[in-house]
Design an enzyme around this catalytic site. Sequence first.
Site, PDB file in Angstrom:
ATOM      1  N   GLU A  47       0.759  -1.414   0.075  1.00 37.39           N
ATOM      2  CA  GLU A  47      -0.097  -0.077  -0.039  1.00 37.39           C
ATOM      3  C   GLU A  47       0.922   1.258  -0.129  1.00 37.39           C
ATOM      4  O   GLU A  47       1.723   1.422   1.000  1.00 37.39           O
ATOM      5  CB  GLU A  47      -1.057  -0.116   1.358  1.00 37.39           C
ATOM      6  CG  GLU A  47      -1.999   0.881   1.259  1.00 37.39           C
ATOM      7  CD  GLU A  47      -2.560   0.967   2.599  1.00 37.39           C
ATOM      8  OE1 GLU A  47      -2.807  -0.119   3.435  1.00 37.39           O
ATOM      9  OE2 GLU A  47      -3.043   2.210   3.109  1.00 37.39           O
ATOM     10  N   ASP A  58      -4.986  10.566   9.905  1.00 40.60           N
ATOM     11  CA  ASP A  58      -3.780  10.067  10.251  1.00 40.60           C
ATOM     12  C   ASP A  58      -2.980  10.742  11.513  1.00 40.60           C
ATOM     13  O   ASP A  58      -3.299  11.633  11.794  1.00 40.60           O
ATOM     14  CB  ASP A  58      -2.603  10.194   9.117  1.00 40.60           C
ATOM     15  CG  ASP A  58      -2.788   9.125   7.877  1.00 40.60           C
ATOM     16  OD1 ASP A  58      -2.878   7.798   8.374  1.00 40.60           O
ATOM     17  OD2 ASP A  58      -3.118   9.519   7.049  1.00 40.60           O
TER      18      ASP A  58
END
Lengths: 259, 395
Positions: A47, A58
């Site tokens: 990924e 995040d």
Amino acid sequence: MLHRIENIFRQQEKDKLTIYFTAGYPKLDDTQTIIKALNETDTDIIEIGIPYSDPLADGETIQQTSHQALENGMNLNLLFEQLKDLRQITDKPVFLMGYCNNVLKYGTEKFCKQCAEVGVDGLILPDMPILEYQKQFAPYFDKYGLKNVFLITPKTSEERIRAIDELNGGFIYMVSSAATTGGSWQESPEKTAYLQRIKNMKLKTPQMVGFGISDYPALRLVNQFTDGAIVGSAFLRALDPDKLEQSVKDFISLMRSNK
Amino acid sequence: MAQKIAIDENGYYGDFGGAYIPELLHPNIEELRNSYLDIMTKPDFQEKFKLLLKDYVGRPTPLYLAKKLSEKYGAKIYLKREDLNHTGAHKINNAIGQALVAKELGKKKIIAETGAGQHGVATATACALLGMECTVFMGEKDMERQKPNVERMKILGAKVEPARSGSKTLKDATNEAMRYWINNPEDTHYIIGSVVGPHPYPDMVTRFQSVISEEMMNQLQEHEGKNNPDYVIACVGGGSNAAGAFYHYLNEEDVKLICVEAAGHGVDSGETAATTAKGSDGVLHGSKTLLMQSEDGQVTEPYSISAGLDYPGIGPLHAHLFKSKRGIFKYVTDEQAMQAGVELSKLEGIIPAVESAHALAALSQIDFKASDVVVLNLSGRGDKDLQTYINHGSY
């Protein structure tokens, strides 16, 4: 022909591992090096994170690597350039992870076409709602053979999970708990119950668990219930700019070792 | 009549709006979306809210005919005195409204983002009043430029969390607040301070601020024998004071809606917050809107002397007003705003917030007829900006 990602989940007898890293980190030209190194390890899916100025979902590690990558001069045209030989380097499924704005600004069709040309298998856009996917994105994803990955959390309703299961994604990204990325994994009855609950739903889309997974026990545990684990922040923290390939391989060995 | 300006069931004004949020926020946003209108329109909620606006905030705020200003610009200029609200700006209307909604939802804790500190102070005030725990996220850079407001929030019992990511200003404070909400979804409500964010925030905040234009209509009736002015002028950062001042006029086509953005050192200087001039379509803080960004979709750091206008995006309603041409957009530099602020102080004895001074500076950009009735929304007072006025000098 089976989609590359579908083949992975046919291999029943093994703990599956997805590794996330931020493109252009630690150094601008490290993207290919990391993919090559991962290709030589027991990693199932790669990924690649598109660095973004405002990565809402995040935690600190990926905020920092994204910031560094942007400082290094990373951008989408460059990333696609770096991925030009992707399919000479690896046969593993590759997903790009980014935020909606990256794709919209680049142009959704142009973006999807580029992905297909370099051999990217699908996308993970954590801030893309189902409604917008169906309205704006799905036609291009279908046209260029890209798989989308939707996220679910312990709070996602069964009805919604069933709806996501119908969308024929590459896999379902199970967020381990209510948190941003890079937190710590603590085994708890709630977590196990969540894994069990999803397992019992017998979804047709494979599921992988991410957010906070950083070691072998967690990898083993989630593989008992689901189709795999996704590791990102811990991998990024383990990267050594001076011994990049070796640090990649060491980390995967550690993730895979029962010691 | 042109297309009606209204929000649709998915939270879009034309092409702009929606809810681009991580799945982690879905339950909270969905809860809010399913209940905000029911809660806000309940008679006992309305009664509580209106009573607080009257007795605590000090509403209705006056509509003041600024004679000398009118003389100077050749039109009949009224100032809507939002600067006279408790805590010094219009922000308190929304903070109290949302804190009451949070109570109805059974939430115990409140988080908020703030740029200049006005929304932070308003939220800290509402939380002190209603007995809720309050954490305000503020860019580290803004904490330095707006020290008195940081201390105000602390005196009011709020915790101030520095946002150290990105450009360390309002956009990053918003990111940090959203991240905190992702990590603490259960007992917390996030009071967004402007008409930005995922649906239903832009609509909810607009409705709480719409008291401004509701009062304007009644007050104009009294002063002028008619509800509608020829112009409503307001500054736009995220756009909450403008949304409130425009709300009841959105579909009154004889009323020109003037949106004033901060041009910083100039629209083309590379140091600006003029989103509609320099921005393009994209997604910021959960809604599709206009934002300033690079070719590659990275959000650009804005610049304005005014911390309250220093935002790279604009609410989806305003993006729609821009694209549909219902709104007329003007751009005002730091220098022009400071001069207009000093001018109002000398002419009318009112020191405006630097944000509101941008709206005032737009007066000289409009060709008024003598018979024009103009309402300028004076969104905040200048106390917090004393240092900025001092640094600028020339008064």
